[in-house]
Design an enzyme around this catalytic site. Structure first.
Site, short mmCIF file in Angstrom:
data_model
loop_
_atom_site.label_atom_id
_atom_site.label_comp_id
_atom_site.label_asym_id
_atom_site.label_seq_id
_atom_site.Cartn_x
_atom_site.Cartn_y
_atom_site.Cartn_z
N ASP A 87 0.83 -1.20 0.00
CA ASP A 87 0.00 0.00 0.00
C ASP A 87 0.87 1.25 0.00
OD1 ASP A 87 -2.31 1.48 0.04
OD2 ASP A 87 -2.70 1.20 2.17
N GLY A 88 0.41 2.28 -0.70
CA GLY A 88 1.07 3.58 -0.62
C GLY A 88 1.69 4.10 -1.90
N ASN A 89 1.49 3.39 -3.03
CA ASN A 89 2.07 3.87 -4.28
C ASN A 89 1.57 5.26 -4.66
OD1 ASN A 89 3.44 1.45 -4.56
ND2 ASN A 89 2.00 0.59 -6.04
N GLY A 90 0.25 5.46 -4.53
CA GLY A 90 -0.33 6.74 -4.91
C GLY A 90 0.16 7.88 -4.04
N ARG A 123 -0.01 9.09 -10.36
CA ARG A 123 -0.07 7.82 -9.63
C ARG A 123 0.69 6.72 -10.36
NH1 ARG A 123 -3.82 7.38 -5.51
NH2 ARG A 123 -4.02 5.13 -5.85
N HIS A 143 3.12 3.59 -9.07
CA HIS A 143 2.93 2.18 -9.37
C HIS A 143 4.17 1.58 -10.04
CE1 HIS A 143 -1.12 2.22 -8.01
NE2 HIS A 143 -1.60 2.97 -8.99
N ASN A 147 -10.59 -3.25 -6.58
CA ASN A 147 -9.81 -2.27 -7.33
C ASN A 147 -10.41 -1.91 -8.68
OD1 ASN A 147 -6.50 -3.38 -6.16
ND2 ASN A 147 -7.90 -1.83 -5.35
N TRP A 148 -11.41 -2.70 -9.13
CA TRP A 148 -12.07 -2.36 -10.39
C TRP A 148 -12.84 -1.03 -10.27
CZ3 TRP A 148 -10.40 -4.84 -14.40
CH2 TRP A 148 -9.98 -6.17 -14.29
N ARG A 160 -11.56 1.68 -9.34
CA ARG A 160 -10.63 2.78 -9.60
C ARG A 160 -10.84 3.33 -11.02
NH1 ARG A 160 -4.80 1.40 -6.74
NH2 ARG A 160 -5.64 0.92 -4.68
N ARG A 201 -5.49 -2.38 8.65
CA ARG A 201 -6.67 -3.19 8.33
C ARG A 201 -6.26 -4.23 7.29
NH1 ARG A 201 -7.77 1.96 6.26
NH2 ARG A 201 -7.61 2.12 3.99
#
Length: 241
Positions: free
Chosen positions: A29-32, A42, A46, A77-78, A80, A195
């Site tokens: 998590d955290g690429n964006g 973004r 990625h 994720n679809w 997005r 989470r």
């Protein structure tokens, strides 16, 4: 540094170790946010995230892990934007194309969890070729979660188990996407979120957790080693005393 204090995260009072982990899973998590901090799109984050995947896969092999499971693309994720999904699929193609020969040469076995058959036909073909070419490898297994959702996985497994006989925890577990992998020992999530996000809910029942504020593109083999060292220092009781 882990966000969760040792007393909460599962370290036993005696501080005794339980040995090394066999199977580690990571919510990447955290690429964006990494890209946003640099005022970049973004897709830039990625791309750097893919580079981190490569580094961590190599490190996992060097550290002797039997299995590494990475949450690459969830069933949610679809939702997005279409252009971001296209970027992610493009990076997936690039990763398979550029790294498959290294997997073969280094005895890495590729597995996919989730329903990857709904992806673009050329990606499905690339995945199935990669699975076939690495099927006989006996080193570290890299399991990539694609179009994966744990609740959906459990529902599918329960339905298949019911077709075969009584529904028991053992029967469901035998039908999970991860049935061919060792039990999950350690689940890592980067970026400061605490989470599971519909990832390996069944498998994580007694896994240790390690949360870090480090964004995925900045996650290094040293962070993985830190997580493994903390895991080794924990006393795993599995509900006992």
């Amino acid at each position: 540094m882990s966000l969760v204090p040792a007393s909460i995260a599962g370290v036993g009072e005696s501080g005794g170790g339980a040995g090394g982990a066999r199977h580690v899973a990571i919510i990447m998590d955290g690429n964006g946010r990494w890209a946003k901090k640099r005022m970049m799109p973004r897709a830039f984050g990625h791309k750097r995230g893919v580079d981190t995947v490569r580094e961590i896969c190599r490190a996992a092999r060097g550290m002797g892990l039997e299995a590494l499971t990475l949450y690459a693309f969830s069933s949610e994720n679809w939702k997005r934007p279409a252009d971001e999904i296209a970027d992610l699929m493009g990076f997936l193609r690039m990763f398979i194309r550029n790294d498959l020969d290294e997997f073969v040469a280094n005895n890495v076995r590729l597995r996919i969890i989730g329903d990857y058959h709904v992806l673009a036909p050329d990606i499905v073909e690339m995945i199935e070729d990669a699975i076939a070419r690495t099927a006989a490898n006996t080193g570290t297994t890299l399991a990539v979660a694609l179009n994966y959702g744990s609740q959906q996985e459990i529902a599918r497994a329960a339905a298949r188990a019911a077709e075969k006989g009584p529904i028991t925890p053992e029967a469901i577990e035998a039908e999970l996407d991860t049935a061919c992998l060792p039990p999950l020992d350690l689940l890592i999530r980067t970026s400061g979120e605490i989470r599971l996000s519909n990832f390996l809910l069944w498998q994580a029942a007694y896994a240790e957790m390690w949360f870090t504020e480090v964004l995925w593109p900045d996650f290094t083999p040293a962070h993985l080693r830190e997580a493994l060292d903390q895991f080794a220092a924990r006393e795993r009781r599995f509900g006992g005393r």
